[in-house]
Design a protein around this motif. Structure first.
Motif, PDB file in Angstrom:
ATOM      1  N   GLU A  55      48.620  27.347  58.497  1.00 38.03           N
ATOM      2  CA  GLU A  55      49.967  27.868  58.232  1.00 38.03           C
ATOM      3  C   GLU A  55      50.739  26.953  57.283  1.00 38.03           C
ATOM      4  OE1 GLU A  55      52.123  30.096  61.293  1.00 38.03           O
ATOM      5  OE2 GLU A  55      53.464  28.380  61.342  1.00 38.03           O
ATOM      6  N   ARG A  56      50.667  25.660  57.550  1.00 38.84           N
ATOM      7  CA  ARG A  56      51.504  24.735  56.797  1.00 38.84           C
ATOM      8  C   ARG A  56      50.918  24.367  55.441  1.00 38.84           C
ATOM      9  NH1 ARG A  56      54.159  19.555  59.485  1.00 38.84           N
ATOM     10  NH2 ARG A  56      54.397  18.224  57.665  1.00 38.84           N
ATOM     11  N   PHE A  57      49.626  24.088  55.407  1.00 35.86           N
ATOM     12  CA  PHE A  57      49.042  23.535  54.180  1.00 35.86           C
ATOM     13  C   PHE A  57      48.365  24.580  53.294  1.00 35.86           C
ATOM     14  CE2 PHE A  57      48.470  19.628  57.004  1.00 35.86           C
ATOM     15  CZ  PHE A  57      49.657  19.052  56.570  1.00 35.86           C
ATOM     16  N   PHE A  58      47.689  25.543  53.902  1.00 38.81           N
ATOM     17  CA  PHE A  58      46.861  26.446  53.103  1.00 38.81           C
ATOM     18  C   PHE A  58      47.551  27.770  52.762  1.00 38.81           C
ATOM     19  CE2 PHE A  58      43.806  23.470  54.957  1.00 38.81           C
ATOM     20  CZ  PHE A  58      43.220  23.018  53.793  1.00 38.81           C
ATOM     21  N   ARG A  59      48.393  28.248  53.681  1.00 32.65           N
ATOM     22  CA  ARG A  59      49.065  29.525  53.401  1.00 32.65           C
ATOM     23  C   ARG A  59      49.834  29.505  52.077  1.00 32.65           C
ATOM     24  NH1 ARG A  59      51.926  32.225  58.412  1.00 32.65           N
ATOM     25  NH2 ARG A  59      49.731  32.210  59.001  1.00 32.65           N
ATOM     26  N   PRO A  60      50.549  28.408  51.748  1.00 32.63           N
ATOM     27  CA  PRO A  60      51.267  28.404  50.461  1.00 32.63           C
ATOM     28  C   PRO A  60      50.343  28.556  49.250  1.00 32.63           C
ATOM     29  CG  PRO A  60      52.051  26.623  51.877  1.00 32.63           C
ATOM     30  CD  PRO A  60      50.838  27.202  52.556  1.00 32.63           C
ATOM     31  N   LEU A  61      49.066  28.223  49.418  1.00 32.55           N
ATOM     32  CA  LEU A  61      48.134  28.325  48.293  1.00 32.55           C
ATOM     33  C   LEU A  61      47.716  29.771  48.029  1.00 32.55           C
ATOM     34  CD1 LEU A  61      45.768  25.317  49.128  1.00 32.55           C
ATOM     35  CD2 LEU A  61      47.838  25.314  47.732  1.00 32.55           C
ATOM     36  N   ALA A  62      48.007  30.645  48.984  1.00 27.48           N
ATOM     37  CA  ALA A  62      47.541  32.034  48.885  1.00 27.48           C
ATOM     38  C   ALA A  62      48.647  32.998  48.491  1.00 27.48           C
ATOM     39  CB  ALA A  62      46.930  32.462  50.222  1.00 27.48           C
ATOM     40  N   VAL A  63      49.863  32.489  48.243  1.00 27.48           N
ATOM     41  CA  VAL A  63      50.969  33.417  47.976  1.00 27.48           C
ATOM     42  C   VAL A  63      50.764  34.221  46.699  1.00 27.48           C
ATOM     43  CG1 VAL A  63      52.736  32.185  49.293  1.00 27.48           C
ATOM     44  CG2 VAL A  63      52.359  31.597  46.886  1.00 27.48           C
ATOM     45  N   GLY A  64      49.942  33.704  45.776  1.00 27.02           N
ATOM     46  CA  GLY A  64      49.724  34.430  44.524  1.00 27.02           C
ATOM     47  C   GLY A  64      48.759  35.602  44.644  1.00 27.02           C
ATOM     48  N   VAL A  65      48.124  35.758  45.799  1.00 21.47           N
ATOM     49  CA  VAL A  65      47.178  36.861  46.005  1.00 21.47           C
ATOM     50  C   VAL A  65      47.712  37.763  47.119  1.00 21.47           C
ATOM     51  CG1 VAL A  65      44.777  37.505  46.530  1.00 21.47           C
ATOM     52  CG2 VAL A  65      45.264  35.305  45.434  1.00 21.47           C
ATOM     53  N   PRO A  66      48.348  38.871  46.769  1.00 21.63           N
ATOM     54  CA  PRO A  66      48.909  39.737  47.813  1.00 21.63           C
ATOM     55  C   PRO A  66      47.851  40.141  48.847  1.00 21.63           C
ATOM     56  CG  PRO A  66      49.566  40.499  45.624  1.00 21.63           C
ATOM     57  CD  PRO A  66      48.585  39.394  45.417  1.00 21.63           C
ATOM     58  N   GLY A  67      46.623  40.399  48.394  1.00 18.85           N
ATOM     59  CA  GLY A  67      45.552  40.831  49.285  1.00 18.85           C
ATOM     60  C   GLY A  67      44.981  39.721  50.152  1.00 18.85           C
ATOM     61  N   ALA A  68      45.522  38.515  50.044  1.00 20.40           N
ATOM     62  CA  ALA A  68      45.127  37.440  50.968  1.00 20.40           C
ATOM     63  C   ALA A  68      45.942  37.522  52.254  1.00 20.40           C
ATOM     64  CB  ALA A  68      45.319  36.077  50.315  1.00 20.40           C
ATOM     65  N   PHE A  69      46.994  38.371  52.270  1.00 14.61           N
ATOM     66  CA  PHE A  69      47.813  38.623  53.459  1.00 14.61           C
ATOM     67  C   PHE A  69      48.273  37.326  54.132  1.00 14.61           C
ATOM     68  CE2 PHE A  69      44.656  42.213  53.290  1.00 14.61           C
ATOM     69  CZ  PHE A  69      45.519  43.133  52.719  1.00 14.61           C
ATOM     70  N   ASP A  70      48.657  36.334  53.323  1.00  8.21           N
ATOM     71  CA  ASP A  70      49.105  35.054  53.875  1.00  8.21           C
ATOM     72  C   ASP A  70      48.084  34.429  54.825  1.00  8.21           C
ATOM     73  OD1 ASP A  70      51.515  34.995  52.483  1.00  8.21           O
ATOM     74  OD2 ASP A  70      52.520  36.205  54.011  1.00  8.21           O
ATOM     75  N   LEU A  71      46.816  34.726  54.604  1.00  6.94           N
ATOM     76  CA  LEU A  71      45.717  34.177  55.433  1.00  6.94           C
ATOM     77  C   LEU A  71      45.842  34.585  56.893  1.00  6.94           C
ATOM     78  CD1 LEU A  71      45.501  30.542  53.959  1.00  6.94           C
ATOM     79  CD2 LEU A  71      44.474  32.641  53.092  1.00  6.94           C
ATOM     80  N   THR A  72      46.445  35.736  57.168  1.00  9.65           N
ATOM     81  CA  THR A  72      46.646  36.165  58.552  1.00  9.65           C
ATOM     82  C   THR A  72      45.658  37.242  58.983  1.00  9.65           C
ATOM     83  OG1 THR A  72      48.230  37.853  57.847  1.00  9.65           O
ATOM     84  CG2 THR A  72      49.120  35.707  58.462  1.00  9.65           C
ATOM     85  N   ASP A  73      44.751  37.658  58.112  1.00 11.79           N
ATOM     86  CA  ASP A  73      43.809  38.698  58.511  1.00 11.79           C
ATOM     87  C   ASP A  73      42.380  38.147  58.464  1.00 11.79           C
ATOM     88  OD1 ASP A  73      42.712  41.359  59.043  1.00 11.79           O
ATOM     89  OD2 ASP A  73      44.671  42.081  58.391  1.00 11.79           O
ATOM     90  N   ASP A  74      41.399  38.989  58.760  1.00 12.57           N
ATOM     91  CA  ASP A  74      40.009  38.546  58.833  1.00 12.57           C
ATOM     92  C   ASP A  74      39.336  38.539  57.472  1.00 12.57           C
ATOM     93  OD1 ASP A  74      39.756  38.702  61.902  1.00 12.57           O
ATOM     94  OD2 ASP A  74      40.528  40.670  61.329  1.00 12.57           O
ATOM     95  N   ALA A  75      39.942  39.192  56.507  1.00  5.23           N
ATOM     96  CA  ALA A  75      39.344  39.321  55.182  1.00  5.23           C
ATOM     97  C   ALA A  75      40.464  39.507  54.179  1.00  5.23           C
ATOM     98  CB  ALA A  75      38.390  40.523  55.140  1.00  5.23           C
ATOM     99  N   ALA A  76      40.138  39.320  52.929  1.00  8.60           N
ATOM    100  CA  ALA A  76      41.091  39.564  51.846  1.00  8.60           C
ATOM    101  C   ALA A  76      40.612  40.761  51.052  1.00  8.60           C
ATOM    102  CB  ALA A  76      41.185  38.341  50.952  1.00  8.60           C
ATOM    103  N   VAL A  77      41.520  41.363  50.323  1.00  4.01           N
ATOM    104  CA  VAL A  77      41.147  42.523  49.508  1.00  4.01           C
ATOM    105  C   VAL A  77      41.658  42.307  48.090  1.00  4.01           C
ATOM    106  CG1 VAL A  77      43.190  43.873  50.143  1.00  4.01           C
ATOM    107  CG2 VAL A  77      41.102  45.063  49.462  1.00  4.01           C
ATOM    108  N   LEU A  78      40.829  42.683  47.117  1.00  7.69           N
ATOM    109  CA  LEU A  78      41.151  42.431  45.712  1.00  7.69           C
ATOM    110  C   LEU A  78      40.895  43.670  44.875  1.00  7.69           C
ATOM    111  CD1 LEU A  78      39.435  38.985  45.024  1.00  7.69           C
ATOM    112  CD2 LEU A  78      41.888  39.443  44.985  1.00  7.69           C
ATOM    113  N   ASP A  79      41.743  43.874  43.891  1.00  4.89           N
ATOM    114  CA  ASP A  79      41.518  44.914  42.889  1.00  4.89           C
ATOM    115  C   ASP A  79      40.685  44.343  41.748  1.00  4.89           C
ATOM    116  OD1 ASP A  79      43.033  46.953  44.073  1.00  4.89           O
ATOM    117  OD2 ASP A  79      44.889  46.037  43.346  1.00  4.89           O
ATOM    118  N   ILE A  80      39.687  45.101  41.333  1.00  2.00           N
ATOM    119  CA  ILE A  80      38.892  44.720  40.163  1.00  2.00           C
ATOM    120  C   ILE A  80      39.160  45.783  39.093  1.00  2.00           C
ATOM    121  CG2 ILE A  80      36.589  44.186  39.301  1.00  2.00           C
ATOM    122  CD1 ILE A  80      37.515  42.408  41.664  1.00  2.00           C
TER     123      ILE A  80
END
Lengths: 333, 333
Positions: free
Chosen positions: A16-41
């Motif tokens: 939550e503290r260290f890694f979540r801020p690194l994922a804010v640029g990827v909406p499909g990373a869901f703030d690292l709160t889900d089991d997987a991420a989703v990406l548009d290609i």
């Protein structure tokens, strides 16, 4: 599960503290709160996937600066993308941490990742964190994009092509000797800092990606050493490469070291960890490549050519170098 | 680099002999001969990415059968895809191997991966192999596909939805006790084999993926334990879940163990490693879900409902279970 003094946050708290801020640029990373991420290609692009792992005691030392490790971990993966003509999209991260690694280390590591992300214009997608009784190890799977069927392969070099390399070769090998304390001659402070930084913070050649796709017939990044990696390229392309060792671009700090220790020249061509791009391109494109390199602010040097013959590597200009030169690194995969 | 007796092939030889055959189904893996792989993503699909790592001594035991490890490693990653409504596309693999691990072990591991791949209809894309002075560790990054914006999140459960779970819960927890030799009552050979197989070879619910996308409002796979994972789902969806513990589906072998050791019931609901899918869906779809499950050959059981209230989990039907039941696993992320 017992908690260490340096481990107050726990796995969830660290994410939550260290890694979540690194994922804010990827909406499909869901703030690292889900089991997987989703990406548009994008429909006209293909996905490029590469993975590189680093283990303490093998690829780095336990006392290395965590921000440097973070930088290198991301840089070596971005370098694979850059050498394939791919633009970075996102990356996943697995950290296997010994219990003794505390929150402070993790915070410094994540901070370094954040700065490296910004530089490479890429964001964290997700990953996993596990405990280990062994050495700290770090794995990145990097995802990139290339226009349809435009990934640059190791295969594709053609007799008549010229052979090029970005940047300078051998700085990291000298940097490693400095880090290990095995460079016997005195080295000026500025030169020492430069060579160590080339070891610890290699520069993936992302600014040359678009040009590489235009001109390159085959490419790879130099991680195992120039000699070994050129052999890889030659075998994959089923061509003979001729390398002119005198043409290999060396930095001024490296040249100053060589003045007092000329025997280190062969180490520089075999040492590895350069993370420069070696590529082949039609000889007649040499001027266009020079112009593209200048406009990207990247040095690109012609170091040889592709010739007819059995697949493999010839090296000229090795006068004064050790007789077994060029053999080292061959088994390193 | 010294070679061990069991390590005649070397890293390159192992890749060529054991891992290259696993990649033949992915043309863009280039027989594992390039620095990266390339994949086509259909224009109407999104890419789903998930990563799970397993470390010897933490997630498995050094003496475990390498083919079982391979199966579980791939299965737990496929389970994440299945719970998100994604179809498997390909995966990358990082092996960090101690020097003592010989070619025979690697061959058995890769053989197990090959059989698991066939079952899950997925192929190896690439990866990295590194040496480690620590425990063997294995990392998979799995890629999957979902139709545009159809990934099932942890978030999305709505008051009024019913709560379902696939398969049986708690077999793996009993299997772990058997593997550790801590199950005190006698267990019939058939039941023992079944429970151990649920621990070692979990079944990712890939055959239910299409139905989950049709009916599911939120989902995750049960890895941390039913109770802990339902809490995760409740918090992510910002709803209150009501679980009827009496409704949780238990296998016949597990029920026979409970006959002599009824106290193990709470362990079965908190133990984890089930790799079943818990999901919420509109109550009025219950019959359609039952039909879809029957047609897929997968048991799906209604175990509770989504209610109004503070985000979290209520559990009823716990008569006779320990008073702190439901607290365990909460910190496990």
């Amino acid at each position: 599960m017992t908690e260490q003094a340096g481990d107050r946050l726990g796995e969830f708290g660290r994410i939550e503290r260290f890694f979540r801020p690194l994922a804010v640029g990827v909406p499909g990373a869901f703030d690292l709160t889900d089991d997987a991420a989703v990406l548009d290609i994008p429909a006209d692009q293909q996905l490029v996937v590469t993975t590189d792992a680093m283990v303490s005691g093998v690829h780095f030392l336990p006392q290395d600066d965590p921000a440097d490790l973070a930088y290198k971990l991301l840089a070596v993966n971005m370098s694979d993308l850059a050498a394939k003509g791919a633009e970075p999209l996102a990356y996943s991260l697995v950290t296997a941490l010994p219990r003794a690694v505390g929150d402070e280390w993790v915070g410094a590591f994540a901070g370094g990742l954040g700065r490296a992300q910004k530089e490479f214009k890429v964001n964290l997608l997700g990953g996993d964190t596990v405990a280990t009784s062994g050495p700290l190890s770090l794995t990145v799977t990097a995802l990139g994009l290339v226009p349809f069927q435009r990934m640059i392969r190791r295969k594709g070099a053609r007799p008549g092509d010229a052979l090029f390399v970005t940047g300078h070769i051998g700085d990291a090998a000298l940097g490693l000797k400095l880090a290990q304390g095995t460079l016997t001659s005195p080295v000026a402070d500025n030169d020492r800092a430069y060579l160590l930084s080339r070891l610890r913070r290699p520069s993936p050649r992302l600014d040359f990606v678009a040009s590489l796709r235009v001109f390159g017939t085959a490419a790879l990044d130099i991680s195992d050493g120039l000699i070994a990696d050129l052999r890889h390229l030659a075998l994959a392309s089923k061509v003979r490469l001729h390398l002119d060792a005198r043409a290999v671009p060396l930095s001024a700090p490296a040249l100053r070291v060589l003045l007092s220790q000329p025997a280190l020249r062969s180490l520089m061509l075999t040492g590895g960890d350069d993370y420069e791009v070696a590529f082949t391109a039609p000889q007649e494109k040499a001027e266009d490549i020079a112009a593209a390199a200048a406009s990207a602010g990247i040095a690109v040097t012609r170091i040889g050519k592709v010739i007819e013959g059995d697949p493999g590597l010839d090296v000229s200009g090795t006068e004064g170098m050790s007789p077994d030169f060029g053999i080292g690194g061959w088994r390193h995969f």
